[in-house]
Design an enzyme around this catalytic site. Structure first.
Site, PDB file in Angstrom:
ATOM      1  N   ASP A  38      -3.096   7.341   4.620  1.00 52.48           N
ATOM      2  CA  ASP A  38      -2.713   5.953   4.847  1.00 52.48           C
ATOM      3  C   ASP A  38      -3.361   5.477   6.150  1.00 52.48           C
ATOM      4  O   ASP A  38      -3.701   6.291   7.010  1.00 52.48           O
ATOM      5  CB  ASP A  38      -1.183   5.889   4.940  1.00 52.48           C
ATOM      6  CG  ASP A  38      -0.659   4.460   4.876  1.00 52.48           C
ATOM      7  OD1 ASP A  38      -1.428   3.561   4.496  1.00 52.48           O
ATOM      8  OD2 ASP A  38       0.525   4.259   5.191  1.00 52.48           O
ATOM      9  N   GLU A  39      -3.509   4.171   6.298  1.00 53.73           N
ATOM     10  CA  GLU A  39      -4.082   3.584   7.531  1.00 53.73           C
ATOM     11  C   GLU A  39      -5.424   4.240   7.869  1.00 53.73           C
ATOM     12  O   GLU A  39      -5.697   4.595   9.012  1.00 53.73           O
ATOM     13  CB  GLU A  39      -3.110   3.747   8.718  1.00 53.73           C
ATOM     14  CG  GLU A  39      -1.721   3.182   8.493  1.00 53.73           C
ATOM     15  CD  GLU A  39      -1.654   1.662   8.506  1.00 53.73           C
ATOM     16  OE1 GLU A  39      -2.727   1.011   8.580  1.00 53.73           O
ATOM     17  OE2 GLU A  39      -0.551   1.124   8.423  1.00 53.73           O
ATOM     18  N   GLN A  61      -7.245  -4.591   9.959  1.00 52.69           N
ATOM     19  CA  GLN A  61      -6.184  -4.122  10.854  1.00 52.69           C
ATOM     20  C   GLN A  61      -6.645  -2.946  11.719  1.00 52.69           C
ATOM     21  O   GLN A  61      -5.832  -2.186  12.227  1.00 52.69           O
ATOM     22  CB  GLN A  61      -4.937  -3.748  10.045  1.00 52.69           C
ATOM     23  CG  GLN A  61      -4.305  -4.960   9.359  1.00 52.69           C
ATOM     24  CD  GLN A  61      -2.970  -4.637   8.720  1.00 52.69           C
ATOM     25  OE1 GLN A  61      -2.001  -4.311   9.393  1.00 52.69           O
ATOM     26  NE2 GLN A  61      -2.910  -4.734   7.400  1.00 52.69           N
ATOM     27  N   ARG A  79       2.665 -10.017  10.688  1.00 51.89           N
ATOM     28  CA  ARG A  79       3.967  -9.346  10.828  1.00 51.89           C
ATOM     29  C   ARG A  79       5.079 -10.263  10.315  1.00 51.89           C
ATOM     30  O   ARG A  79       6.187  -9.811  10.049  1.00 51.89           O
ATOM     31  CB  ARG A  79       4.282  -9.008  12.305  1.00 51.89           C
ATOM     32  CG  ARG A  79       3.372  -8.037  13.037  1.00 51.89           C
ATOM     33  CD  ARG A  79       3.075  -6.789  12.278  1.00 51.89           C
ATOM     34  NE  ARG A  79       1.874  -6.945  11.475  1.00 51.89           N
ATOM     35  CZ  ARG A  79       1.600  -6.281  10.368  1.00 51.89           C
ATOM     36  NH1 ARG A  79       2.456  -5.416   9.878  1.00 51.89           N
ATOM     37  NH2 ARG A  79       0.480  -6.485   9.696  1.00 51.89           N
ATOM     38  N   LYS A 128       0.818  -1.220   0.000  1.00 52.91           N
ATOM     39  CA  LYS A 128       0.000   0.000   0.000  1.00 52.91           C
ATOM     40  C   LYS A 128       0.853   1.274   0.000  1.00 52.91           C
ATOM     41  O   LYS A 128       0.507   2.246  -0.647  1.00 52.91           O
ATOM     42  CB  LYS A 128      -0.998   0.001   1.160  1.00 52.91           C
ATOM     43  CG  LYS A 128      -0.394  -0.054   2.531  1.00 52.91           C
ATOM     44  CD  LYS A 128      -1.465  -0.270   3.582  1.00 52.91           C
ATOM     45  CE  LYS A 128      -0.886  -0.416   4.965  1.00 52.91           C
ATOM     46  NZ  LYS A 128      -0.180   0.771   5.444  1.00 52.91           N
ATOM     47  N   THR A 129       1.999   1.258   0.705  1.00 56.80           N
ATOM     48  CA  THR A 129       2.869   2.440   0.699  1.00 56.80           C
ATOM     49  C   THR A 129       3.407   2.673  -0.711  1.00 56.80           C
ATOM     50  O   THR A 129       3.520   3.813  -1.173  1.00 56.80           O
ATOM     51  CB  THR A 129       4.049   2.260   1.693  1.00 56.80           C
ATOM     52  OG1 THR A 129       3.503   1.895   2.959  1.00 56.80           O
ATOM     53  CG2 THR A 129       4.845   3.536   1.848  1.00 56.80           C
TER      54      THR A 129
END
Length: 647
Positions: A228-229, A259, A594, A35-36
């Site tokens: 973002d997020e 998330q 993770r 996504k980044t």
């Protein structure tokens, strides 16, 4: 003419997101799906299409994430646009929500009657101010826990509720008490020219709502906005974004419902679930390919998250190899579990892994004690995330001198430093100074106090003329801190090292003029997070120990998830609070994803909690992972049944 080289290496969904430049865009991105990469390449695409770089805003949640994204954007600008900066000197603004608020409020500080150099209160500063507010409101801190009152106020600010609105809608007795304390708390902040963490957003929203010319200024400045997020945004953050983008609605948000783990901080999952309702012409793109983890880890994490109902249908997949099975270790007690984790980590290092490739995750902070003990006993290097660098007492003392020199209204800073190191100035004297009764002080005391204020003036004058790192070194020497630490034994030397580290950190701001450099340093210190602490010590090769909440956004080849017991994980809420089972499952999903190579799960049949031994049943999450993905770590000759979790 620009080529499309910046699109190479993107999959079809990522490319689609990058090319969808106009209007509202919702990118639902699975863990590890790049996504980044999408946000950074989308920014470059806009610049290549002729958008002035300084018209582009990208907002994320931690300093660490913002720094990494900023570096990637500048690197891509250099690669595809010929230089790190456009010809007119503009660059995209990549920042956090709170830092954006600070920037806007500093630019228009007069709106709230603030100094440009206003103080940003961290949590402990806020608690101190709140206690004073409780005292003025006649509220007994023994009857009402100050942190609880502060969290009620904080939650209201995050929900974009003003003190007046909160007071009129307060139903419970604690809410009525909080609304009364809030009035005094707000007054204390105003007197100190200070804002707390929540004000950085709440005041920004208030300013944008009540000052149309200022709102128009930012709408013209930022014509393309990325967040973002997005699943972690609260009401205030959503409102700020909605106001800035206006009717043009060039808003790209990237997030993952699976998330969303911060509802206790006010994150509102409805912001992402109802995005299409808020912005009717929304285009939705799914990023479902995971580039991080093995097939085994992705299958297990899908098994877990598919049990949640409150989520859009999304099936993460990967083309990575199958990888190793997930290990499960069943210990008799918490100490045995910790020892197994430490020894397994030691074996991984012996077999070629770097200690920093390994993360040990836990649901609640108390679990860290046994783990730290085991890592010390077995001589495994570890780093515990928790105490932020900027939360250390000596670091806060130096920064308080710096803040007070520039903002003499900050009585909180004054009280902190006037007798640091000891100058023989007592509490009664401090009270008289705060009340403006210095003339009433005895001659000798007056002399000591005057010497202190002369010192502050010296620091203020020095700070205006010198780089910030030189000012920090000046404070350390001139105040007597350095001499005190040098004679303070082992602990004193450790504190001296921390202050010297602060001086080193100050060199990062060398490009700015002295006063602007101080602003940036104080802002970064107030807005720091646990993950920034990790970044500062990256050269320290050690196993990372942290809560699952702290691990969000990070990745490691090897991940241990400990304490998988009913009541611990999923966590049982205390008192009347109902456990949010979907959020607990999302937390386990975050923990699993993770890991790149291998996951180690563990639980203990018996664990001592609050001094009482508790017999545990295995976490219900373990039943959700298909048995063919798991392998037992327990020796066959253990002498007691360890596979109880399959029932």
């Amino acid at each position: 003419m620009h080529t499309n080289d910046h699109l190479k290496g993107l999959n079809e969904a990522q490319k689609n997101a990058v090319l969808s430049a106009e209007g509202p865009l919702l990118v639902l991105a699975g863990a590890g799906s790049g996504k980044t990469r999408v946000i950074t390449h989308r920014i470059i695409h806009l610049v290549l299409q002729g958008v002035a770089p300084e018209k582009i805003l990208a907002v994320t949640f931690t300093n660490k994430a913002a720094k990494e994204m900023r570096e990637r954007v500048l690197s891509l600008l250099s690669k595809y646009h010929g230089s790190e900066r456009a010809t007119d000197g503009g660059v995209p603004l990549v920042t956090t929500f709170h830092a954006l608020g600070v920037r806007m409020l500093r630019e228009h500080h007069e709106v709230f009657g603030l100094r440009k150099q206003f103080t940003i209160y961290d949590r402990s500063d806020s608690v101190s101010a709140l206690k004073k507010g409780m005292e003025k409101a006649g509220v007994d801190p023994k009857q009402f826990e100050p942190r609880k009152i502060l969290s009620i106020i904080s939650r209201a600010k995050g929900d974009a509720v003003t003190q007046t609105d909160f007071a009129s809608s307060a139903r419970t007795y604690p809410e009525r008490v909080a609304s009364e304390v809030w009035v005094h708390y707000e007054h204390i902040l105003k007197e100190e020219h200070a804002l707390d963490f929540d004000d950085l957003l709440a005041k920004t929203l208030s300013m944008l709502k009540s000052h149309p010319p200022i709102l128009e200024e930012y709408r013209k400045r930022f014509t393309y906005v990325h967040i973002d997020e997005y699943q972690d945004t609260n009401r205030v953050q959503y409102e700020i974004a909605r106001l800035i983008v206006g009717e043009r609605a060039n808003l790209c948000v990237v997030g993952d419902v699976d998330q969303n783990i911060y509802s206790w901080r006010g994150a509102d999952i409805k912001n992402i679930l109802q995005f299409e309702r808020h912005f009717p012409s929304t285009k939705i793109i799914m990023l479902e390919e995971n580039y991080r983890s093995t097939q085994t880890i992705i299958t297990a994490s899908n098994d877990i998250i598919e049990k949640n109902i409150n989520r859009p249908l999304k099936k993460v997949f990967t083309k990575n190899h199958e990888g190793e099975l997930i290990s499960l270790y069943v210990a008799m007690g918490g100490q045995e579990e910790a020892e197994h984790v430490a020894l397994t980590a030691k074996d991984l290092v012996k077999n070629g892994a770097n200690p920093s490739d390994i993360a040990v995750l836990f649901r609640t902070n108390f679990q860290s004690r046994a783990l730290e003990e085991a890592f010390i006993n077995y001589d495994v290097p570890y780093q515990m995330l928790g105490t932020k660098f900027f939360d250390r007492r000596e670091v806060k003392d130096v920064l308080a001198f710096l803040r007070y020199a520039l903002n003499p209204s900050g009585t909180g800073d004054l009280v902190r430093i006037i007798n640091t190191p000891a100058r023989g100035i007592g509490k009664v004297t401090v009270l008289k100074i705060v009340e403006g009764k210095m003339a009433d002080l005895p001659a000798k005391t007056h002399e000591k106090v005057s010497a202190f204020f002369n010192l502050i003036e010296e620091i203020a004058n020095f700070a205006k003329e010198h780089p910030v790192h030189e000012t920090l070194a000046f404070i350390m020497k001139r105040t007597g801190m350095e001499d005190e630490f040098k004679t303070g034994g082992e602990e004193g030397l450790e504190r001296l090292e921390n202050v010297r580290e602060l001086v080193s950190l100050g060199t990062k701001y060398a490009e700015y003029e002295p006063e602007e450099a101080i602003e940036h340093l104080l802002e970064d210190s107030a807005l720091g997070s646990d993950q920034d602490e990790l970044k500062d010590k990256e050269e320290f090769d050690a196993v990372r120990l942290m809560t699952i909440h702290s691990s969000k956004g990070l990745e490691f080849p090897y991940v241990f998830i400990t304490g998988l017991e009913e009541g611990l994980f999923p966590h049982e809420r205390l008192g009347d609070e109902k456990t949010d089972e979907e959020e607990e499952r999302r937390l386990f999903y975050v923990a699993l994803t993770r890991a790149k190579k291998k996951v180690f799960l563990s639980y203990a049949h018996i664990r001592t909690i609050f001094g009482t031994q508790r017999v545990n049943t295995p976490s219900s999450f373990l039943k959700d992972i298909r048995s063919e993905l798991l392998e037992s770590e327990n020796p066959a000759e253990s002498g007691y049944e360890r596979t109880i979790y399959l029932d």
